[in-house]
Motif scaffolding. Sequence first.
Motif, PDB file in Angstrom:
ATOM      1  N   GLU A 165      13.902  11.110   4.264  1.00 45.69           N
ATOM      2  CA  GLU A 165      12.799  11.586   4.953  1.00 45.69           C
ATOM      3  C   GLU A 165      11.997  12.648   3.911  1.00 45.69           C
ATOM      4  O   GLU A 165      12.460  13.517   3.786  1.00 45.69           O
ATOM      5  N   VAL A 166      10.726  12.427   4.079  1.00 45.20           N
ATOM      6  CA  VAL A 166       9.842  13.264   3.395  1.00 45.20           C
ATOM      7  C   VAL A 166       9.265  14.276   4.313  1.00 45.20           C
ATOM      8  O   VAL A 166       8.744  13.684   5.296  1.00 45.20           O
ATOM      9  N   ALA A 167       9.455  15.607   4.062  1.00 48.68           N
ATOM     10  CA  ALA A 167       8.757  16.422   5.065  1.00 48.68           C
ATOM     11  C   ALA A 167       8.194  17.519   4.333  1.00 48.68           C
ATOM     12  O   ALA A 167       8.633  18.060   3.365  1.00 48.68           O
ATOM     13  N   PHE A 168       6.811  17.711   4.574  1.00 49.40           N
ATOM     14  CA  PHE A 168       5.886  18.732   4.100  1.00 49.40           C
ATOM     15  C   PHE A 168       6.178  20.057   4.693  1.00 49.40           C
ATOM     16  O   PHE A 168       5.715  21.109   4.129  1.00 49.40           O
ATOM     17  N   PHE A 169       6.610  20.184   5.999  1.00 48.26           N
ATOM     18  CA  PHE A 169       6.686  21.366   6.642  1.00 48.26           C
ATOM     19  C   PHE A 169       7.940  21.380   7.310  1.00 48.26           C
ATOM     20  O   PHE A 169       8.606  20.284   7.607  1.00 48.26           O
ATOM     21  N   GLU A 170       8.433  22.792   7.777  1.00 49.03           N
ATOM     22  CA  GLU A 170       9.589  22.743   8.376  1.00 49.03           C
ATOM     23  C   GLU A 170       9.262  23.727   9.751  1.00 49.03           C
ATOM     24  O   GLU A 170       8.831  24.938   9.398  1.00 49.03           O
ATOM     25  N   LEU A 171       9.721  23.312  10.866  1.00 52.03           N
ATOM     26  CA  LEU A 171       9.890  24.303  11.893  1.00 52.03           C
ATOM     27  C   LEU A 171      11.282  24.915  12.212  1.00 52.03           C
ATOM     28  O   LEU A 171      12.061  24.366  12.295  1.00 52.03           O
ATOM     29  N   ARG A 172      10.964  26.108  12.551  1.00 54.42           N
ATOM     30  CA  ARG A 172      11.986  26.997  12.877  1.00 54.42           C
ATOM     31  C   ARG A 172      11.865  27.923  14.074  1.00 54.42           C
ATOM     32  O   ARG A 172      10.950  28.473  14.157  1.00 54.42           O
TER      33      ARG A 172
ATOM     34  N   SER B 286       0.695  -1.303  -0.076  1.00 53.90           N
ATOM     35  CA  SER B 286       0.029  -0.005  -0.134  1.00 53.90           C
ATOM     36  C   SER B 286       0.946   1.164   0.086  1.00 53.90           C
ATOM     37  O   SER B 286       1.897   1.169   0.641  1.00 53.90           O
ATOM     38  N   THR B 287       0.389   2.105  -0.806  1.00 54.20           N
ATOM     39  CA  THR B 287       1.083   3.503  -0.924  1.00 54.20           C
ATOM     40  C   THR B 287       0.107   4.722  -0.905  1.00 54.20           C
ATOM     41  O   THR B 287      -0.915   4.515  -1.919  1.00 54.20           O
ATOM     42  N   VAL B 288       0.189   5.757  -0.055  1.00 53.37           N
ATOM     43  CA  VAL B 288      -0.789   6.729  -0.364  1.00 53.37           C
ATOM     44  C   VAL B 288       0.005   8.037  -1.155  1.00 53.37           C
ATOM     45  O   VAL B 288       1.068   7.851  -0.899  1.00 53.37           O
ATOM     46  N   LEU B 289      -0.808   8.663  -1.447  1.00 50.66           N
ATOM     47  CA  LEU B 289      -0.330   9.940  -2.223  1.00 50.66           C
ATOM     48  C   LEU B 289      -0.588  11.197  -1.316  1.00 50.66           C
ATOM     49  O   LEU B 289      -1.941  11.575  -1.247  1.00 50.66           O
ATOM     50  N   PHE B 290       0.393  11.726  -0.632  1.00 51.53           N
ATOM     51  CA  PHE B 290       0.122  12.898   0.161  1.00 51.53           C
ATOM     52  C   PHE B 290       0.398  14.185  -0.740  1.00 51.53           C
ATOM     53  O   PHE B 290       1.456  14.415  -1.367  1.00 51.53           O
ATOM     54  N   PHE B 291      -0.685  15.225  -0.560  1.00 47.50           N
ATOM     55  CA  PHE B 291      -0.570  16.197  -1.412  1.00 47.50           C
ATOM     56  C   PHE B 291       0.474  17.213  -0.838  1.00 47.50           C
ATOM     57  O   PHE B 291       0.699  17.467   0.393  1.00 47.50           O
ATOM     58  N   ASN B 292       1.265  17.769  -1.845  1.00 49.81           N
ATOM     59  CA  ASN B 292       2.357  18.542  -1.588  1.00 49.81           C
ATOM     60  C   ASN B 292       2.138  19.679  -0.589  1.00 49.81           C
ATOM     61  O   ASN B 292       3.092  20.390   0.067  1.00 49.81           O
ATOM     62  N   ASN B 293       0.827  20.143  -0.841  1.00 49.12           N
ATOM     63  CA  ASN B 293       0.493  21.401   0.160  1.00 49.12           C
ATOM     64  C   ASN B 293       0.008  20.954   1.353  1.00 49.12           C
ATOM     65  O   ASN B 293      -0.291  21.780   2.520  1.00 49.12           O
ATOM     66  N   GLY B 294      -0.100  19.717   1.812  1.00 50.24           N
ATOM     67  CA  GLY B 294      -0.288  19.054   3.246  1.00 50.24           C
ATOM     68  C   GLY B 294      -1.690  19.125   3.302  1.00 50.24           C
ATOM     69  O   GLY B 294      -1.831  18.834   4.509  1.00 50.24           O
ATOM     70  N   ASP B 295      -2.566  19.462   2.708  1.00 54.02           N
ATOM     71  CA  ASP B 295      -3.911  19.486   3.045  1.00 54.02           C
ATOM     72  C   ASP B 295      -4.774  18.058   2.832  1.00 54.02           C
ATOM     73  O   ASP B 295      -6.007  17.970   3.172  1.00 54.02           O
ATOM     74  N   GLY B 296      -4.031  17.034   2.659  1.00 52.44           N
ATOM     75  CA  GLY B 296      -4.659  15.759   2.618  1.00 52.44           C
ATOM     76  C   GLY B 296      -3.664  14.542   1.998  1.00 52.44           C
ATOM     77  O   GLY B 296      -2.661  14.825   1.583  1.00 52.44           O
TER      78      GLY B 296
END
Length: 555
Positions: free
Chosen positions: A264-271, A123-133
Amino acid sequence: MRTPYSPAAISVGAALLLIVPLLAYLQYVWLGQLSTQERERMQSNLRSTAWVFAMEFNREMTGLLKAVGAKPERRGEQALSEVALRLQDWKARTPHPRIVRDCSLADSPGAEHATPIRIDDTSTVLFFNNGDGFAVPLRDDPQRSVIVHLDLAFVRDSLLPEYMRTFFSATSESEFEIAIFDRERKLFFSSTKDVPPDILDKADAVASFLAFPPIPLSMVGTGRMPPPPQHDDRRMRPESNIRDGNPLQRFGPDRGNSPPKRKEVAFFELRARHQRGSLEAAVNHIRLRNLGISFGVLLLLGASVVFLLISSHKAHQLAQQQLEFVAGISHELRTPLAVLKSAGENLADGVIHDPGRAQQYGEVIKNEVERLGEMINQALDYGGIQSGKRTYDLHPLDIAAVLEEVLYAVRHKTADDIAIDTYIPPDLPQVLGDTSALQSAFENLLTNALKYSGETKWVGLEAEATAQNGRRYINIIVRDKGIGIPSSDVDDIFEPFHRARNAMDAQIPGSGLGLSITKHIVEGHGGTITATSSMEIGTVFTVRIPTHDQNGTTT
């Protein structure tokens, strides 16, 4: 005459000059080391907190994908119901069910819009690049997927602030600026109203947010988290191995392929960054403050020791002057007492029969009594000044009349061969003063001028009205052409018990209190007194007192 400092005082001063700079240097080094350790500790804590903050959210999202992302067993429209049931079961177990808004059946997104995340080997899901689903592809039709929509508004406005309160203390939250950016470096969340523009390039801690490991999520445990990674300030970059087209055509199990190794796939970054610009700047600020406090304490310590040395030296000088005063006044008292005793014995024994001689004895006795009275009055006046009980009954008075009374009293005590030249204008304005106190002050100045006039036997007294800075004054000037005062003693003649060295060498009688009392009287009337002198030429005393108008106010 000034008393030199003792060898002990000089030794203490020299030791102080060596010890205080040494202590300052040691404190500077110690605070530098302490600041370095504090910066490392704060940076380590901040990075760990940011990492845990991000990992908790990542674990929440990982649990959602593991619960929902497996390829549906049913086909077509029934797959949507299957995924909806999985979501319902997940919402019953999670503390944040509002992360998911809803789900629907739609076309699978292309590689330019989504990134594949492996759930397990099948199984593989497709995570939207904008992180909304994310999209869960159907088993029978990879071109169609169940789309799970995330509520990013809830995440931004409720969930992330809750995490902030949980993982950052109130102090840390107020000290640090925390911002979360998406893959296009657009701001998604900020803990402060104004986000510094350079936080993307300069941050004290960076952590991947909404990130997934390169291994299948089924292999990720839910137990203890691994240790935080080393600080990496590199900017996020989209996965370079994503190409246009359907990702299932490249990675799907139907193709018999497995995803290539990737990071690692990261859609957001905390600074996170300190509000002063950096932790180093904040620690340096604290260090400078601590240095200021430490150096201030050292300066206070050094100043206290210097003050103690000066006070001790002053006390030693005062004690020496008091001893000289006691010795001098003892001599002054012994002389008139001896004269009075001798005259009294002669009169009592009937030695004096001539009325003229008896009159002379009477004059001698009267003069010596007056001399004793002067010394006693000076001692009492000085005692009243030191105790703070000496007060003045101020009222408008004619200064010219006061000076005339003083001249009459002084002339009555002095010999006829002494010349006193005066210039006192009759129209002098009034002053606010105490008559008896001012008479005592001016009489002491004239008496001193006569006493130290030497062979010239001349004294001058003059008064004049002057104005300065819009205020009017009366200057009373007393001059003599006597022995003068050494330049080393001029600044100290108004100190109690101080007597010029040439006056003591000439054995001119005096207690050293007269000028000190005179200065106190003049300053008690709001005035000033100054002295200038030249050896063997003479001395000039100038008294300045403010005038008083007809309404009873000092001008």
